[in-house]
Design a protein around this motif. Structure first.
Motif, PDB file in Angstrom:
ATOM      1  N   TYR A   1      52.734  10.593  71.223  1.00 16.28           N
ATOM      2  CA  TYR A   1      51.966  11.794  70.893  1.00 16.28           C
ATOM      3  C   TYR A   1      51.871  11.904  69.376  1.00 16.28           C
ATOM      4  CZ  TYR A   1      54.454  12.511  75.289  1.00 16.28           C
ATOM      5  OH  TYR A   1      55.027  12.338  76.522  1.00 16.28           O
ATOM      6  N   ASP A   2      50.766  12.451  68.920  1.00 18.22           N
ATOM      7  CA  ASP A   2      50.615  12.728  67.497  1.00 18.22           C
ATOM      8  C   ASP A   2      50.742  14.230  67.307  1.00 18.22           C
ATOM      9  OD1 ASP A   2      50.044  11.493  64.978  1.00 18.22           O
ATOM     10  OD2 ASP A   2      48.712  10.159  66.120  1.00 18.22           O
TER      11      ASP A   2
ATOM     12  N   GLU B   1      45.446   8.032  76.811  1.00 17.74           N
ATOM     13  CA  GLU B   1      45.538   7.016  75.758  1.00 17.74           C
ATOM     14  C   GLU B   1      46.060   7.600  74.463  1.00 17.74           C
ATOM     15  OE1 GLU B   1      44.772   3.637  76.028  1.00 17.74           O
ATOM     16  OE2 GLU B   1      44.721   4.096  78.176  1.00 17.74           O
ATOM     17  N   ARG B   2      45.592   8.802  74.155  1.00 11.22           N
ATOM     18  CA  ARG B   2      45.986   9.443  72.896  1.00 11.22           C
ATOM     19  C   ARG B   2      46.126  10.928  73.147  1.00 11.22           C
ATOM     20  NH1 ARG B   2      43.139   7.138  68.124  1.00 11.22           N
ATOM     21  NH2 ARG B   2      42.072   9.101  67.901  1.00 11.22           N
TER      22      ARG B   2
END
Lengths: 787, 161, 264
Positions: free
Chosen positions: A722-723, A658-659
């Motif tokens: 993506y962070d 999810e993250r």
């Protein structure tokens, strides 16, 4: 304010224009007048005695130019291995002969037995089907632990068993490590598999050989990450062609990820056959061929143990790994589980005592070599899974346990022979916790549970070593090559520059980012700098691109050469300005006499170098062209902290990322856009390894995952946004740009976070599983949930 | 050999092909349009996506003779005659939606087909539409972002760079 | 590929004639056949392309209320044109393969090939559709005869499939992550006179009806009624993507989810 050009700017990539308009020049786009095509007849059995190869009927077929078998290559050298590992007893590794075409035996499915050169690719394939091959099948060895048992079938009859080497590192520490385990307050043990992968650059390998009978010059066009290395290995060790008669060109290359580093039989074949057939010879791999002929990656089986004291400090680490070499030693295969893996086992932690044992094993499978990360993902995965497991056994927060054991003082000499120059692991972990909104996780978990899903959060840290060096050290470690890089900077009369770099770009955007560096140094527009790479006739001897080395090593060579250019230009400028050299400074593309308004433009200086009328000829030569070879003093050590949040469907076992958060320290950054893109791609490969990708053989050595129908490549719908952050920067202390490598970090740092998150999700569903092997497929999750 | 004649990027193209000649082979080998790539042999990777009569198809999974009389568009015909990139191509450059460039022609052609049918797709729709296009370099983040930007939608919420 | 001649007939009759040639083989969209030919797993002398036969294309509502889809209709067309009358089928078609494959692949090709992991056979069997060929009509229950096996004779072409339109239906798919074909997928069709459930991807014998689930759902159409039911894992495919036990489990999950989707 972000810069809009030079170092630190997200300059748009100039190479994109040709790629976006269909104007790229990939190797398969190269066709030479009169070329013939080769089709390789490949073994469909994993292990067998090659009794005979009858080509009579095939040779008579339409369009056939010539058919080659192993006997045609008896006088030709073995495909060389570029790294010799010495084992824990001081013995050198076992090194089998690796023929261009199989001779006597076949040792893996896909090994080339015969090669048909014909007028068209289809005629070559038609004739290959008419070759009669008589093979007596032998029992295959696939499982590594089976392969080293007494009495196991031998992959190479002339070697002593299937053990390539038994490496201990640092062997002298073993006693102290074992003693520390005796005294430990707690020991955490983990057994795991690092799954075998196929690199799968989207461009399959291609090679075109050409030979000019009138001059004796050979040319090889090939999908390579390092054309000079191919020229040296193939020329000197396989075909006996001196380098001045052999040109190797790697034009636009459609991704490499390691698997295009190595020298392959097909390259040697087309070069050899071009002379033998007196025609250019082209080979284009199909994807199906790629699966059974490109070197594979990873494939380690490991048992790792961590000793902790009563205060949860790490006191010792020991690890035992079986590393699959496949049937032959690919170019850098022996270095991957040893010097690229054992040296990284300290990770981000100040564990004082470490011992690493690696048994490299021959099996009847495709050779295994470096794939994005190469040894470092294997080290990171086992260590970061182990630390997580320890945290859960001890009932402490996994982040807290990591923080407590971080290396905090630099430089730091690890017990596994490397010295980290800089880093700030607390800063990247702080950044990660901020990005990932750890505090909001409980609410997100509740939302998932309301949908019938489990939610998990996992973290890991990583350290990697990039730009492997220096050459004199790696020579002691067994490298049969130097690991410097070269650059020639040629300044034209009107001020434009051409930089010929030994680094090779196959997606990394060097043509843009390298130009940013040189433009900044001189203070001119980036468009005045052209980057040339990939052609041994144009570029000085260079070592190519792998191991996240290009900017740190190749960029440094370019900086050194540009510094020489500037030094000479300054001499010319001081002559033109009638000023002392020490008073002349270069700024914004002009040389100025300090404290005056006297200046001379860059273009006037370069013109003077080539039209030396008003010129200090007695002091310096005309012209403005310099070369530098840069041999780094140490590796660079990028590091970071990653977090993954997954949702797990307990009914199907499906895991969804999810993250994903990545806080990296790459030191100084030249082009943030490109760096971020490199991390994205690495993350996708790491998540792919963790959840989807698996190269599988059956017990007989048949490759089950032999196409995209069975080898799961991550698609857009499998992956999240993506962070990515790289604001934590501790510049490298020993290269002129203060840069570290960034190309492999994503692939190294992501698999443990994914698996840690999956286990966290399972625990929240009441299933406390201590480990699950990658790929964490729905099937495996479901089995674990129901075990 | 059979004669085929088709319109490719607005120009008439013809040639003689075997029954087994794939459209991608005709484009690459007969017409020299090497922008369309071949990345697999199981009709999965999508590096070969072109438009036939306005629809995205995999040129590796269509016979050249079946394109006889068709209107074919390839990556070479996407930019303006003066070389100006079209909106999608420009968005790919602006948002770093490509690295090695090998899958890029197929990605651009698939994106064009998507936006023709669905000018304002959601992120999920973009991702699903790309199910037949594999990229090994970018992790898709910037490809999806570029397509969203090309559709004229706000991409402020998507992570930077 | 081995070489072959290509015929491009414009009518079904011409196609049938062309298929009378020795070693002739029909090709519809070619999305399965062309990769098969590339792997040299087939060696036709003549490939009869059905893609130019207009009379085999299109989606129409028959006089008897059935939805009639020409064998040469692409998945993309079915996804668009069946959406109003038969959303369950349109939803299935919209998720076959990928967009480029859906623009070429056809329902007739899928049904004729009967790949054990194909999507369409589940809808055909779950609705009790009729497979129409150039010379007869075959009931779905008689048509599918195991992996890649059908009632088709040599040279026989699927010209149309006639679907009774259920009151409600849903296709639930769990994909195999590499090929994106169903690992297990279930089509549930609810009619006034009963429920039919067909499963694809799972069985060693190709698409099959799960009659126990049909009976239970015919009694009470909610997912709880099938919760305790299982298919025999021994009959399920076991491969590198999932064991027979896992597939058997997924048959239940996909069925329940399809029912839940119908019930909203």
């Amino acid at each position: 304010m972000p810069k809009d050009s030079g170092i630190g700017a997200s300059s748009k990539r100039r190479e994109d224009i040709r790629f976006l308009t269909g104007d790229g020049n990939y190797t398969d786009d190269i066709n030479i007048h009169g070329q013939a095509y080769v089709h390789f007849l490949r073994s469909d059995v994993a292990h067998g005695t090659l009794n005979s190869v009858n080509t009579d009927a095939a040779a008579a077929m339409d369009g056939v130019v010539k058919i080659f078998t192993g006997t045609d290559f008896e006088a030709v050298g073995s495909i060389p291995c570029g790294w010799q590992v010495t084992d824990k007893h001081g013995e050198v590794m076992q090194e089998p002969r690796h023929p261009v075409l199989a001779h006597g035996k076949v040792r893996h499915v896909g090994e080339p037995i015969a090669a048909v050169v014909a007028d068209t690719p289809e005629q070559a394939r038609d004739a290959a089907e008419a070759i009669e091959v008589d093979i007596s099948e032998l029992p295959a060895v696939i499982d590594m632990k089976e392969a080293v048992r007494d009495g196991a079938p031998k992959v190479h009859d002339d070697l002593t068993g299937n053990l390539c080497y038994d490496w201990g590192f640092v062997e002298e520490n073993k006693g102290a490590v074992d003693a520390a385990f005796e005294k430990a307050a707690h020991v955490t043990t983990l057994e795991l598999v690092n799954n075998r992968l196929v690199a799968n650059p989207m461009e399959p390998r291609v090679a075109v050989g050409d030979f000019a009978r009138s001059t004796g010059d050979y040319t090889l066009y090939t999908t390579s990450q390092n054309p000079h290395v191919i020229r040296l290995l193939m020329g000197a060790f396989v075909l006996g062609i001196p380098e001045h008669k052999l040109r190797v060109v790697a034009p636009d290359v459609g991704g490499g990820f390691g698997t295009k580093i190595f020298h392959y039989q097909e390259e040697a074949f087309v070069t050899f056959a071009a002379k033998a057939c007196n025609r250019p010879v082209k080979w284009t791999s199909s994807r199906s061929e790629a699966f059974m002929s490109d070197a594979h990656g990873r494939d380690h089986v490991t048992k790792i143990e961590l000793a902790l004291d009563a205060d949860n400090n790490f006191t010792a680490l020991r690890t035992d790994t079986y590393a699959n070499m496949g049937a032959y030693l690919s170019t850098f295969a022996p270095s991957v589980p040893t010097w690229l893996h054992g040296t990284l086992m300290a990770g981000n932690y100040k564990t004082p005592l470490i011992y690493v044992n690696v048994k490299a094993v021959f099996t009847n499978t495709v050779p295994v070599d470096a794939y994005r990360g190469a040894g470092r993902p294997e080290a990171t995965y086992q260590l970061e899974r182990l630390v997580d497991k320890a945290a859960h056994e001890l009932g402490v927060d996994p982040i807290k346990l990591r923080r407590q054991n971080f290396v905090t003082e630099f430089p730091y000499a690890t017990p596994v022979a490397v010295e980290y120059d800089t880093g700030d692991y607390i800063a990247t972990m702080d950044k990660l916790e901020e990005m990932a909104d750890v505090a909001g996780f409980a609410a997100r978990r509740q939302e998932s549970e309301a949908k019938g899903r489990l939610r998990g959060f996992g973290v890991n840290c990583y350290i990697e070593a990039c730009g492997i060096a220096p050459s004199n050290l790696v020579g002691q470690l067994g490298a049969r090559a130097g690991l410097y890089e070269s650059a020639t900077v040629r300044v034209n009369a009107t001020g434009g520059l051409v930089v010929m770099t030994g680094s090779h770009s196959h997606g990394q955007g060097h043509e843009t980012s390298f130009a940013q560096v040189v433009a900044e140094m001189i203070g001119i527009d980036e468009s005045m700098v052209e980057i040339v790479h990939g052609d041994t006739d144009r570029v000085p001897m260079g070592m190519g691109t792998y191991g996240s080395r290009s900017l740190a090593v190749g960029g440094s060579a370019m900086v050194r050469a540009t510094e020489k250019i500037i030094a000479k230009a300054r001499k010319i400028a001081s002559h033109l300005l009638e000023a002392s050299e020490t008073d002349v400074e270069l700024k914004d593309g002009a040389f100025t006499v300090a404290g005056t308004d006297k200046s001379v433009a860059w273009g006037d200086v370069t013109l003077a170098a080539y039209v030396p009328h008003n010129y200090p000829l007695e002091e310096i030569e005309p012209g403005l062209e310099e070369t530098a070879f840069y041999d780094p003093a140490n590796f660079t050590y990028p590091s970071g902290a990653y977090a993954c949040e997954v949702e797990l469907d307990p009914e199907t076992g499906q895991v969804t990322v999810e993250r994903f958060f990545a806080a990296d320290d790459f030191g100084n950054i030249v082009n943030p856009m490109i760096v971020t893109g490199q991390v994205h791609g690495g993350l996708a490969q790491g998540i792919g390894q963790a959840l989807m990708e698996n190269c599988t053989y059956d017990a007989d050595g048949q490759l089950l995952s032999a196409s995209y129908m069975d080898y799961a490549m991550p698609r857009a719908s499998d992956l999240p946004f993506y962070d990515v952050d790289h604001s934590c920067q501790t510049p490298c202390t020993h290269n002129p740009l203060g840069v570290k490598g960034c190309g492999e970090a994503g692939a190294i740092g992501s698999p443990p976070a994914v698996v840690n998150a999956v286990l966290d999700a399972m625990r929240s569903g009441g299933k406390d599983v201590s480990h699950i092997d990658m790929p964490v497929s729905p099937h495996r999750v479901w089995e674990a949930m129901n075990s | 050999m059979t004669q085929v004649k088709m319109t490719v990027n607005g120009k008439t193209a013809s040639g003689h092909v075997e029954g087994r000649t794939l459209l991608v082979q005709f484009l690459r080998e007969d017409l020299g349009l090497t922008g369309t790539h071949v990345g697999c042999d199981t009709s999965q990777c999508g590096a070969c996506v072109v438009h036939v009569n306005g629809q995205a198809v995999k040129a590796c999974s269509m016979l050249a003779v079946e394109a006889d009389g068709a209107d074919v568009a390839t990556i070479e015909g996407q930019a303006a005659a003066d070389g100006t990139l079209n909106t999608i191509q420009q968005a790919f450059q602006d948002h770093h939606g490509l690295q090695c460039g090998f899958c890029t022609p197929g990605m651009v052609m698939s994106a064009a087909a998507l936006l023709k049918d669905n000018p304002k797709p959601t992120v999920a729709e973009v991702r699903h539409y790309l199910d037949g296009n594999i990229c090994r370099c970018t992790g898709y983040h910037n490809i999806v972002k570029a397509i969203m930007a090309a559709s004229g939608q706000d991409i402020g919420a998507i992570a930077a760079e | 590929m081995y070489n072959f001649d290509v015929e491009r007939p414009k009518t079904v009759a011409d196609a049938v004639n062309a298929l009378a040639t020795d070693e002739a083989q029909p090709m519809s969209g070619g999305q399965t056949l062309i990769p098969t030919l590339k792997a040299r797993l087939a060696m036709p002398s003549v490939l009869v392309s059905l893609s130019g036969i207009d009379e085999m294309k299109g989606v129409r509502k028959g006089d008897d209320g059935r939805l009639c889809i020409g064998g040469g209709t692409t998945h993309a067309t079915v996804a668009a044109e069946a959406a109003a009358d038969f959303p369950g089928l349109a939803g299935l078609a919209a998720r076959i393969g990928d967009p480029a494959v859906r623009n070429r692949g056809t329902i007739g090709g899928s049904v004729a090939n009967n790949d054990p992991s194909a999507c369409y056979p589940a809808a055909v069997l779950a609705t009790g559709a009729t497979v129409v060929t150039n010379n007869r009509e075959i009931a779905a229950d008689d048509y599918f005869q195991g992996m890649f096996a059908t009632a088709l004779e040599e040279g026989e072409i699927v010209t149309e499939v006639k679907f009774p339109i259920p009151q409600a239906s849903h296709y639930e798919k769990h994909i195999q992550p590499a090929s994106r074909f169903p690992l297990v997928a279930v089509f549930v069709a609810k009619f006034a006179d009963g429920v039919r459930v067909a499963v694809t991807g799972a069985s060693e014998n190709g698409v099959f009806r799960w009659t126990e689930a049909e009976a239970a759902l015919g009694g009470a159409f909610n997912s709880d009624t099938v919760k305790g039911l299982t298919v025999d894992a021994a009959d399920m495919i076991s491969d590198l993507h999932g064991s027979g036990a896992y597939r058997a489990h997924l048959v239940g999950v996909m069925t329940r989810r399809a029912v839940d989707a119908i019930n909203g």
